[in-house]
Design a protein around this motif. Structure first.
Motif, short mmCIF file in Angstrom:
data_model
loop_
_atom_site.label_atom_id
_atom_site.label_comp_id
_atom_site.label_asym_id
_atom_site.label_seq_id
_atom_site.Cartn_x
_atom_site.Cartn_y
_atom_site.Cartn_z
N GLU A 128 -8.68 -3.60 4.15
CA GLU A 128 -9.84 -4.49 4.16
C GLU A 128 -11.04 -3.77 4.77
N VAL A 129 -10.81 -3.10 5.90
CA VAL A 129 -11.88 -2.35 6.56
C VAL A 129 -12.35 -1.20 5.66
N LEU A 130 -11.39 -0.53 5.01
CA LEU A 130 -11.73 0.58 4.13
C LEU A 130 -12.66 0.13 3.02
N LEU A 131 -12.37 -1.01 2.41
CA LEU A 131 -13.20 -1.51 1.32
C LEU A 131 -14.62 -1.81 1.79
N MET A 307 -15.55 -11.23 -18.60
CA MET A 307 -15.04 -9.93 -18.21
C MET A 307 -14.57 -9.87 -16.76
N GLY A 308 -15.00 -10.85 -15.96
CA GLY A 308 -14.63 -10.82 -14.55
C GLY A 308 -15.81 -10.45 -13.67
N SER A 309 -15.99 -11.17 -12.57
CA SER A 309 -17.10 -10.91 -11.66
C SER A 309 -16.78 -9.71 -10.79
N LYS A 310 -17.77 -9.32 -10.02
CA LYS A 310 -17.58 -8.19 -9.12
C LYS A 310 -16.49 -8.50 -8.10
N GLU A 311 -16.48 -9.75 -7.58
CA GLU A 311 -15.48 -10.12 -6.59
C GLU A 311 -14.07 -10.02 -7.17
N TYR A 313 -13.22 -8.08 -9.61
CA TYR A 313 -12.91 -6.67 -9.84
C TYR A 313 -12.50 -5.99 -8.54
N LEU A 314 -13.23 -6.27 -7.45
CA LEU A 314 -12.94 -5.61 -6.17
C LEU A 314 -11.61 -6.08 -5.57
N ARG A 315 -11.03 -7.18 -6.13
CA ARG A 315 -9.75 -7.67 -5.63
C ARG A 315 -8.65 -6.63 -5.81
N ARG A 316 -8.85 -5.72 -6.76
CA ARG A 316 -7.83 -4.70 -7.00
C ARG A 316 -7.65 -3.79 -5.79
N TYR A 317 -8.64 -3.72 -4.92
CA TYR A 317 -8.55 -2.84 -3.76
C TYR A 317 -7.96 -3.54 -2.53
N THR A 318 -7.58 -4.81 -2.68
CA THR A 318 -6.97 -5.52 -1.56
C THR A 318 -5.45 -5.27 -1.56
N VAL A 319 -4.79 -5.79 -0.52
CA VAL A 319 -3.34 -5.63 -0.38
C VAL A 319 -2.71 -7.02 -0.25
N ASN A 320 -1.69 -7.26 -1.04
CA ASN A 320 -0.93 -8.51 -0.95
C ASN A 320 0.22 -8.29 0.04
N LEU A 321 0.03 -8.80 1.27
CA LEU A 321 1.10 -8.71 2.27
C LEU A 321 2.20 -9.67 1.85
N PHE A 322 3.14 -9.18 1.11
CA PHE A 322 4.15 -10.00 0.44
C PHE A 322 5.17 -10.55 1.43
N VAL A 323 5.74 -9.70 2.25
CA VAL A 323 6.71 -10.12 3.28
C VAL A 323 6.36 -9.42 4.58
N SER A 324 6.14 -10.20 5.62
CA SER A 324 5.83 -9.65 6.93
C SER A 324 6.90 -10.07 7.93
#
Length: 809
Positions: A128-131, A307-311, A313-324
């Motif tokens: 998140e910080v990296l993005l 086509m998809g908004s910028k938000e 599109y940028l979702r591809r750079y997030t991480v799905n914390l599937f199991v913590s």
């Protein structure tokens, strides 16, 4: 048989009151109330075999050693499973975190990355910080003076080259007396006349030869223009590529340092490094999404929707914390109470978009298998098998050692969907299924994979020995439950009554029930009645009150049956003597009550060859076991009275006034008695009811429900008036099962009611008729005269004679 002999027979087989119920002595306990007992951790009572199996199953780490906990409800299966698993789980390492990330090469197959416990959330926050940093640095770089200066230099370089081409084209046109004009609508060529543009009128006045010459020159210039435009397009393409390359290099240079610390942190994880590399190149390639947004018009908004908004599109750079697993101490334990397919295996959620359903890796949700991975998953067999697809997929997951998330409904939806197939996650866990004997046997017989995957059977028994150790364990169980539920303390006399009730639950004097659910209900209700009496301690009388009130709440059907018997609707006699008529005993049950009732059984015997006819069987009201019992009667009669000749007998036996299916062989001895009575023409005393099965040798065999049967007949006799001659004949083997109610025991003590235990049919017929059985032949092969067996044989002889006479005629 005279009266004294008959009294001797009754006395020999009479069961003393001391054997009608096993009462636990409260003096066996050294404490006064449960408050005096030390509170100990909960322990399993009477299930040593189950404990060993559970410990073994949880300790073996090889695949296939999952556990099936089998036994009746109420025996503490669930509680013990949770306690056992908890003790093992807290000693094991916390398992891996799992994160789903975007697959830059194949977006429809999200990648999964494992992390040490608690590190998944850290990685998610770092991304998140990296993005945020990437967007800030790219925007900063693209608005810097250095960037603008270099960009202008590149543009100017290409602009000059284009201007040179147009200058060369203009010069070529002038040489051919043609002028080129570039306008917003296109490029025009105009002929020149003495250096000035020729007017249309002037052109029309020229000779055809001159017109053709001008046209030829125009064609040459237009060809030159086409060539120039082609060259310009190539230059513009080169310009775009160079500008794009320059901007990508700018973006790469601006964010390169952001990735270096991450590469160093996760250098041991090949998957993370590969993901960061793909992430970096994707950001550089698609740098335009990080540049300052421009105001969007309506057309652009429509394009964004398609086509998809910028938000988005940028979702591809997030991480799905599937199991913590960051909050765990030890291995996870998941008890899934609703094991549907999606609850077990997770799912991919969708959101609507312009008439279709879209999804992405951030909408992948975990199931119980993911949450329990590395630990333990507990399921109820009944709930699991209500979802057959869940059971099939669970087997597949255990066999393959991986969890694959699939959308089972994807092929059946009307509205088109955009599906994804997340990368499978390796599976390593213990599955503990809790179910009944029936479900265990069903799966073992019909599912060939069952024993391969569930190799450990943890079997809970329904009873345990009534010894000192288990009695003390029962007392400690009461102590723990009382403290846990905030009940009044129990006196040792009350616990003694609870132990007696436990024996009654299993109909066994030397055993105790392991159905603690039923016992806890009595504890709660006993405490209630003690509080109602303003007592500070639960005593024995309160347990008795709880049991009587519990019976009263559910004995409505019992009372209806008794009322119908007492008013003559159901014909049952409890006094007098009848030939070919006897009171059998049956057990009926509702959802919460089991009770015994007497049933009149009658027989008619006559000359014929059809044998014994079971009227219930002919009316399709007889079960297979009952039919078997009837056939045994034929075997006994043939073996005893017709070893050398066929029996010329026709007989009919029926349960009077019964209109539902009859099964079981517990009335087979009763049916034999009534047959002997009819054949010997000797009356049976109706104040005595009978239960017990018989074999072909006339030996009496044990039956079930003996307490309910005796009590059912006792209450009918009591309501009609006890005569002191009434009672019940039971198999001798069933004495150990007697746990009769106090009022029955008291009546026996006062000689108002009797229980006789026998081992052979001859003993029972003597009690019922007062006539000697005479079942042992003398040296001449004859039965003693005036005995039951002699009378039966005499009757058979008459039947033979009658048959012969009929043949001769």
């Amino acid at each position: 048989m005279n009266i004294q002999e008959y009294e001797n027979v009754l006395s020999i087989h009479r069961v003393p009151a001391s054997k009608l119920c096993s009462e636990f002595e409260s003096e066996n306990f050294s404490f006064e109330t449960t408050d005096d007992l030390e509170k100990l951790p909960n322990e399993m009572i009477g299930q040593k075999r189950a404990e060993k199996a559970m410990n073994f199953g949880l300790a073996v780490e090889q695949s296939g050693y999952n556990l099936f906990v089998v036994g009746p409800a109420g025996t503490g299966r669930m509680t013990y499973a949770l306690d056992s698993v908890s003790k093992v789980a807290e000693l094991r390492a916390v398992p891996t975190d799992w994160c789903y990330v975007y697959n830059f090469e194949n977006p429809d197959m999200p990648l999964v990355i494992p992390f040490p416990a608690g590190m998944g959330q850290k990685f998610q926050r770092e991304m998140e910080v990296l993005l945020i940093d990437i967007e800030r640095l790219i925007r900063s770089s693209f608005t810097s003076e250095v960037f603008e200066k270099e960009k202008r230099r590149i543009l100017d370089e290409f602009r000059d080259e284009i201007e040179d081409l147009w200058e060369q084209t203009d010069a070529y046109a002038l040489e051919n007396q043609i002028k080129i004009e570039r306008t917003p609508t296109g490029i025009e060529t105009i002929p020149l006349f003495f250096g000035r543009p020729m007017e249309i009128k002037e052109f029309e006045q020229l000779a055809d030869t001159n017109k053709k010459m001008i046209k030829d020159r125009e064609n040459l210039v237009e060809n030159k223009i086409d060539e120039t435009i082609y060259q310009i397009l190539k230059i513009e393409d080169q310009l775009k590529k160079k500008v794009n390359q320059f901007m990508m290099e700018t973006a790469a240079n601006s964010i390169q340092e952001l990735f270096q610390p991450l590469r160093e942190t996760y250098k041991e994880s090949k998957k993370v490094l590969e993901y960061l590399e793909a992430y970096f190149h994707d950001v550089v390639t698609h740098f335009s999404f990080f540049i300052e947004d421009k105001p969007q018009d309506e057309q652009q908004n429509i394009m964004n929707a398609l086509m998809g908004s910028k938000e988005q599109y940028l979702r591809r750079y997030t991480v799905n914390l599937f199991v913590s697993q960051r909050n765990l101490n030890g291995a996870p334990i998941i008890y899934e109470t609703n094991p549907t397919y999606h609850n077990l295996f997770g799912k991919v959620e969708y959101h609507g978009s312009l008439g279709s359903w879209d999804t992405d890796f951030t909408l992948v949700k975990p199931g119980a298998l993911h949450l329990a991975n590395g630990g333990y998953l507990i399921l109820q067999a009944t709930e699991l098998l209500q979802h057959p697809n869940a059971w099939i997929r669970l087997k597949r997951a255990l066999q393959t050692g991986s969890i694959q998330i699939e959308n089972l409904n994807e092929d059946n939806v009307v509205i088109p969907t955009s599906g994804i197939k997340p990368e499978p996650i390796p599976l390593n866990l213990k599955v503990i299924i809790i179910g009944s004997y029936y479900l265990y046997d069903f799966l073992a017989e019909f599912d060939e994979d069952f024993h391969k995957l569930f190799k450990v059977k943890v079997e809970f028994v329904t009873l345990m020995d009534k010894d000192q150790e288990n009695s003390w364990k029962m007392a400690r169980f009461v102590k723990n439950f009382v403290d846990q539920e905030g009940l009044l303390p129990f006196h040792r006399r009350a616990i003694a009554k609870v132990i007696d009730y436990s024996s009654r639950l299993v109909d066994e004097q030397s055993k105790l029930s392991t159905n603690f659910h039923e016992i806890t209900k009595v504890l709660v209700e006993s405490s209630y009645w003690a509080k109602l009496d303003n007592e500070s301690v639960v005593d024995g009388l309160h347990v008795e009150k709880a049991l009587s009130e519990k019976a009263l709440r559910s004995n409505h059907v019992t009372e209806q049956y008794r009322e119908m018997i007492n008013n003559g609707t159901i014909m049952v006699e409890t006094d007098g003597s009848r030939v070919g008529q006897i009171n059998g005993l049956a057990v009926l049950g509702t959802r919460d009550s089991v009770f015994g009732i007497p049933t009149k059984i009658t027989a008619q015997t006559y000359v014929g060859k059809s044998g014994i006819m079971n009227i219930e069987r002919e009316a399709a009201l007889s079960g297979q076991i009952h039919n078997k019992g009837m056939m045994i009667l034929t075997g006994f009669l043939s073996g005893e009275f017709a070893k050398n000749r066929p029996i010329p007998l026709s007989a009919s036996i029926t349960f009077e006034q019964t209109y539902s299916t009859i099964d079981g062989d517990s009335a087979s001895s009763t049916e034999l008695y009534v047959l002997l009575s009819s054949l010997a023409e000797v009356p049976i005393y109706q104040g005595i009811a009978v239960t017990g099965s018989v074999n072909q040798w006339g030996e009496i065999q044990s039956i079930g429900g003996v307490n309910e049967k005796i009590e059912g007949f006792y209450h009918i006799c009591k309501e009609r008036g006890l005569t002191g001659k009434q009672g019940v004949i039971i198999p001798k083997q069933n004495i150990q099962n007697l746990m009769l109610e106090d009022d029955v025991v008291e009546a026996v003590n006062k000689d108002q009611f009797h229980i006789w235990a026998i081992s052979h049919i001859a003993e029972g017929i003597e009690i019922l008729t007062g006539v000697s059985a005479g079942n042992v032949r003398n040296e001449k092969g004859k039965y003693p005269s005036n005995t039951i067996f002699a009378k039966v044989e005499e009757r058979f002889n008459k039947m033979y004679e009658s048959t012969k006479k009929t043949k001769n005629e």
